[in-house]
Structure formats: C-alpha cells, structure tokens
Scaffold this motif. Structure first.
Motif, PDB file in Angstrom:
ATOM      1  N   LEU A 178      16.337  11.134  -7.804  1.00  0.00           N
ATOM      2  CA  LEU A 178      15.984   9.716  -7.756  1.00  0.00           C
ATOM      3  C   LEU A 178      14.559   9.536  -7.224  1.00  0.00           C
ATOM      4  CD1 LEU A 178      16.614   6.696  -7.938  1.00  0.00           C
ATOM      5  CD2 LEU A 178      17.673   6.870  -5.660  1.00  0.00           C
ATOM      6  N   LEU A 179      14.213  10.293  -6.200  1.00  0.00           N
ATOM      7  CA  LEU A 179      12.861  10.226  -5.647  1.00  0.00           C
ATOM      8  C   LEU A 179      11.830  10.539  -6.727  1.00  0.00           C
ATOM      9  CD1 LEU A 179      10.799  10.021  -3.360  1.00  0.00           C
ATOM     10  CD2 LEU A 179      11.317  12.408  -2.766  1.00  0.00           C
ATOM     11  N   GLU A 180      12.121  11.524  -7.553  1.00  0.00           N
ATOM     12  CA  GLU A 180      11.194  11.891  -8.618  1.00  0.00           C
ATOM     13  C   GLU A 180      11.031  10.734  -9.611  1.00  0.00           C
ATOM     14  OE1 GLU A 180      10.180  16.004 -10.981  1.00  0.00           O
ATOM     15  OE2 GLU A 180      12.236  15.618 -10.336  1.00  0.00           O
ATOM     16  N   GLU A 181      12.120  10.032  -9.902  1.00  0.00           N
ATOM     17  CA  GLU A 181      12.045   8.875 -10.796  1.00  0.00           C
ATOM     18  C   GLU A 181      11.200   7.762 -10.177  1.00  0.00           C
ATOM     19  OE1 GLU A 181      15.653   7.390 -12.625  1.00  0.00           O
ATOM     20  OE2 GLU A 181      16.680   9.250 -12.094  1.00  0.00           O
ATOM     21  N   ILE A 182      11.368   7.548  -8.872  1.00  0.00           N
ATOM     22  CA  ILE A 182      10.587   6.512  -8.186  1.00  0.00           C
ATOM     23  C   ILE A 182       9.112   6.863  -8.211  1.00  0.00           C
ATOM     24  CG2 ILE A 182      10.212   5.339  -5.973  1.00  0.00           C
ATOM     25  CD1 ILE A 182      13.230   5.923  -5.388  1.00  0.00           C
ATOM     26  N   GLN A 183       8.805   8.132  -7.962  1.00  0.00           N
ATOM     27  CA  GLN A 183       7.410   8.583  -7.983  1.00  0.00           C
ATOM     28  C   GLN A 183       6.771   8.326  -9.344  1.00  0.00           C
ATOM     29  OE1 GLN A 183       6.700  12.777  -8.142  1.00  0.00           O
ATOM     30  NE2 GLN A 183       4.784  12.670  -6.996  1.00  0.00           N
ATOM     31  N   GLN A 184       7.544   8.510 -10.400  1.00  0.00           N
ATOM     32  CA  GLN A 184       7.022   8.300 -11.741  1.00  0.00           C
ATOM     33  C   GLN A 184       6.839   6.817 -12.065  1.00  0.00           C
ATOM     34  OE1 GLN A 184       9.912  10.404 -14.096  1.00  0.00           O
ATOM     35  NE2 GLN A 184       9.132  12.432 -13.534  1.00  0.00           N
ATOM     36  N   SER A 185       7.499   5.953 -11.276  1.00  0.00           N
ATOM     37  CA  SER A 185       7.453   4.511 -11.527  1.00  0.00           C
ATOM     38  C   SER A 185       6.317   3.817 -10.788  1.00  0.00           C
ATOM     39  CB  SER A 185       8.782   3.859 -11.122  1.00  0.00           C
ATOM     40  OG  SER A 185       9.848   4.400 -11.859  1.00  0.00           O
ATOM     41  N   VAL A 186       5.848   4.417  -9.697  1.00  0.00           N
ATOM     42  CA  VAL A 186       4.797   3.789  -8.887  1.00  0.00           C
ATOM     43  C   VAL A 186       3.704   4.820  -8.600  1.00  0.00           C
ATOM     44  CG1 VAL A 186       6.469   2.225  -7.817  1.00  0.00           C
ATOM     45  CG2 VAL A 186       5.851   4.342  -6.646  1.00  0.00           C
ATOM     46  N   SER A 187       2.517   4.317  -8.265  1.00  0.00           N
ATOM     47  CA  SER A 187       1.395   5.229  -8.007  1.00  0.00           C
ATOM     48  C   SER A 187       1.031   5.327  -6.533  1.00  0.00           C
ATOM     49  CB  SER A 187       0.165   4.773  -8.795  1.00  0.00           C
ATOM     50  OG  SER A 187      -0.218   3.463  -8.410  1.00  0.00           O
ATOM     51  N   ILE A 188       1.621   4.470  -5.692  1.00  0.00           N
ATOM     52  CA  ILE A 188       1.249   4.445  -4.281  1.00  0.00           C
ATOM     53  C   ILE A 188       2.025   5.508  -3.491  1.00  0.00           C
ATOM     54  CG2 ILE A 188       0.636   1.998  -4.345  1.00  0.00           C
ATOM     55  CD1 ILE A 188       3.324   1.368  -3.029  1.00  0.00           C
ATOM     56  N   ASP A 242       0.806  -1.220   0.000  1.00  0.00           N
ATOM     57  CA  ASP A 242       0.000   0.000   0.000  1.00  0.00           C
ATOM     58  C   ASP A 242       0.839   1.270   0.000  1.00  0.00           C
ATOM     59  OD1 ASP A 242      -2.757  -1.230   0.351  1.00  0.00           O
ATOM     60  OD2 ASP A 242      -1.663  -2.113   2.034  1.00  0.00           O
ATOM     61  N   PHE A 243       2.033   1.228   0.558  1.00  0.00           N
ATOM     62  CA  PHE A 243       2.959   2.345   0.499  1.00  0.00           C
ATOM     63  C   PHE A 243       4.383   1.805   0.601  1.00  0.00           C
ATOM     64  CE2 PHE A 243       0.187   2.250   4.143  1.00  0.00           C
ATOM     65  CZ  PHE A 243       0.986   2.136   5.271  1.00  0.00           C
ATOM     66  N   LEU A 244       5.323   2.556   0.037  1.00  0.00           N
ATOM     67  CA  LEU A 244       6.678   2.037  -0.156  1.00  0.00           C
ATOM     68  C   LEU A 244       7.720   2.981   0.417  1.00  0.00           C
ATOM     69  CD1 LEU A 244       8.415  -0.189  -1.631  1.00  0.00           C
ATOM     70  CD2 LEU A 244       8.555   1.456  -3.534  1.00  0.00           C
ATOM     71  N   ALA A 245       8.626   2.423   1.212  1.00  0.00           N
ATOM     72  CA  ALA A 245       9.762   3.186   1.733  1.00  0.00           C
ATOM     73  C   ALA A 245      10.855   3.225   0.675  1.00  0.00           C
ATOM     74  CB  ALA A 245      10.286   2.550   3.016  1.00  0.00           C
ATOM     75  N   ALA A 246      11.230   4.435   0.287  1.00  0.00           N
ATOM     76  CA  ALA A 246      12.238   4.621  -0.750  1.00  0.00           C
ATOM     77  C   ALA A 246      13.556   5.080  -0.125  1.00  0.00           C
ATOM     78  CB  ALA A 246      11.750   5.651  -1.754  1.00  0.00           C
ATOM     79  N   ALA A 247      14.618   4.380  -0.426  1.00  0.00           N
ATOM     80  CA  ALA A 247      15.946   4.759   0.079  1.00  0.00           C
ATOM     81  C   ALA A 247      16.577   5.741  -0.899  1.00  0.00           C
ATOM     82  CB  ALA A 247      16.824   3.523   0.235  1.00  0.00           C
ATOM     83  N   ILE A 248      16.725   6.994  -0.464  1.00  0.00           N
ATOM     84  CA  ILE A 248      17.261   8.036  -1.351  1.00  0.00           C
ATOM     85  C   ILE A 248      18.443   8.774  -0.718  1.00  0.00           C
ATOM     86  CG2 ILE A 248      15.092   8.376  -2.587  1.00  0.00           C
ATOM     87  CD1 ILE A 248      14.650  10.900  -0.839  1.00  0.00           C
TER      88      ILE A 248
END
Length: 277
Positions: free
Chosen positions: A191-201, A168-174
C-alpha cells in the motif's frame, strides 16, 4: 543548525534515507537527541505534540531548541506534532517552529481538505512547512496519543488531498500504531508503494516505536522520509528511573537527570542508524 523541515525531508527524499522525528518534553530528552544526531552526523527533527502544551512552555521550549540547534553541526528542525487547534499552530509558528502538523484525520476527506488548506495558507505565509494525515493510526500499548480507528490511507484520496491542500509532506496510515504493538505488526508496504506512486511529496510514518527495523528500512525505500518516535524513548526513561530509584535510597537529582539522558541515547541512536542510508 536550524533548518526548515521541508528542506531536510526533500534532501532525504532525493538521497533515499529517513529522518527520525523524536518527541521530546524535557531538557534531557532534547539534549540526548541532539547529542546522538551529532555523533551519527545525521539530521533529526525535534517534535513537540500539542498534547504537551499544558506541561511544556512552548515559547521557552522553542527558544531553547533554537539555541541548541544553532550550536549544532547537523541539520535540525523543530516540528509541532499532532495539532488539532488552529490556535496551537499559530502559537508554534509565532515562536519559530519550522513545521507544523495539522491532524484532521478524524474528519471526512472533504472536511480534512478544507481545514488543512486553511492551515497551509497560514503556515506558508510564514515560511513554515505543513504535514497532514489521511487515514488513522490506531493506538497501541503505552501510548498517550488519541485513539485512532486504524483506517488505512487510500492512494487516490492521498493524491486528491495533496493536490488540493498543497501540504509539504503526508502521514500515510499503513498499519503501524502509536505506541507499542500488542500483537504481530501488520504493516502494508505494498500500500505504501501505491501511495508513493500517487504523490510526489515526502511521506511520513507515524508509530516508529516497536516497528521492526527491516520494515522501517523497506519503508524508506518506498518513500518514507520521516519516522516519528516517542514511546520507546519514554519507556527507556521510565525503566531507568524505576531501576535507579529502586537501587539508590538517596540520589541527587542532577545525577538522576544525567543518568536518564544517558539511558535514552542508545534508543535514539538505534533509530537514527536504521534510517541512515
């Protein structure tokens, strides 16, 4: 009011603000978080890490939190932070936690997907939301977390992970750390922006303590909906205790506890105010 963590974070995602998840381990820290949340009229997440199970009665803690949350005027969630054992997760679900974090970040991607998928199935059957992590947050100063290797999240791995596990939500290591930074923070917002573009949660930032305020604000703009906070609250508490016990030879415990709660409220308020829209 006690709400499912997913509902709180989906609202935050839609309205583009952040919600702080405070690790608490005593009545004073719990009361301080709720009191400040009400004063700021902003939702919060009460978090208890698996590592505190030996010192905190989980069922009693959950019952207390649910009573206080039920009296509160703001949305409050109860979250299990950094759990590695399925038994701990089931225990938290059974006593009313509204979300759990399964941390399989020490495994390779395929094993992490497999183990997380099982936890998601168990939690979702009970209506409980799930957080997981890809990559690894390193340990800084004054932290009691396990030491991670600091591997950053790969956006394509994140996409695959979310699609296959149903988290439901994802911890991103940046580049943030658990605890306090020992040097200049090197946080990769691109990198965070790229992750946001890859997932919708909704995305989660571990290591809020010591992270510059402007970075947290930018992180929220780029998809972070939940920010974990522990060490700064702990440091404010221990600093207060050192000072008051140095100044007062005899002091009643009730006064120490009241003073401790007052000492940490400004730290809690700082994070809530930074994350508000």
């Amino acid at each position: 009011m006690l709400l499912n963590t997913k509902d709180i974070l989906l609202t935050a995602q839609k309205e583009q603000y952040g919600v702080a998840a405070f690790n608490v381990y005593s009545l004073e820290t719990l009361q301080a978080v709720i009191r400040v949340a009400e004063a700021e009229n902003h939702p919060v997440i009460i978090a208890l890490g698996e590592r505190y199970f030996d010192m905190v009665d989980v069922e009693g803690f959950a019952a207390l939190t649910k009573v206080l949350a039920g009296k509160s005027t703001v949305p409050i969630a109860l979250h299990l932070d950094h759990a590695y054992q399925k038994e701990s997760i089931i225990r938290a679900i059974d006593c009313g936690f509204t979300s759990v974090m399964y941390d399989g970040s020490k495994y390779d991607l395929e094993k992490n997907i497999s183990y997380t998928k099982e936890i998601v199935k168990i939690a979702h059957m009970a209506g409980v939301s799930v957080e997981a992590e890809i990559g690894s947050v390193a340990r800084g100063a004054f932290s009691d977390e396990e030491d991670g290797d600091g591997t950053l999240t790969d956006p394509q791995d994140a996409k695959k992970f979310v699609e296959e596990t149903g988290v439901d939500f994802l911890a991103a290591a940046i580049g943030t750390v658990h605890g306090m930074y020992t040097g200049e923070p090197n946080i990769n917002l691109a990198l965070l922006e790229e992750i946001q573009q890859s997932v919708s949660i909704p995305l989660v930032l571990h290591g809020g303590s010591g992270t510059p305020e402007h970075v947290m604000k930018q992180a929220v703009e780029k998809g972070i909906c939940k920010v974990n906070v522990n060490t700064e609250v702990s440091m404010a508490t221990t600093s207060y205790l050192k000072q008051v016990l140095k100044e007062e030879e005899t002091m009643h415990l009730s006064d120490v506890m009241a003073g401790m709660q007052q000492a940490i409220e400004p730290v809690i308020a700082k994070f809530i105010q930074v994350l508000k829209k």
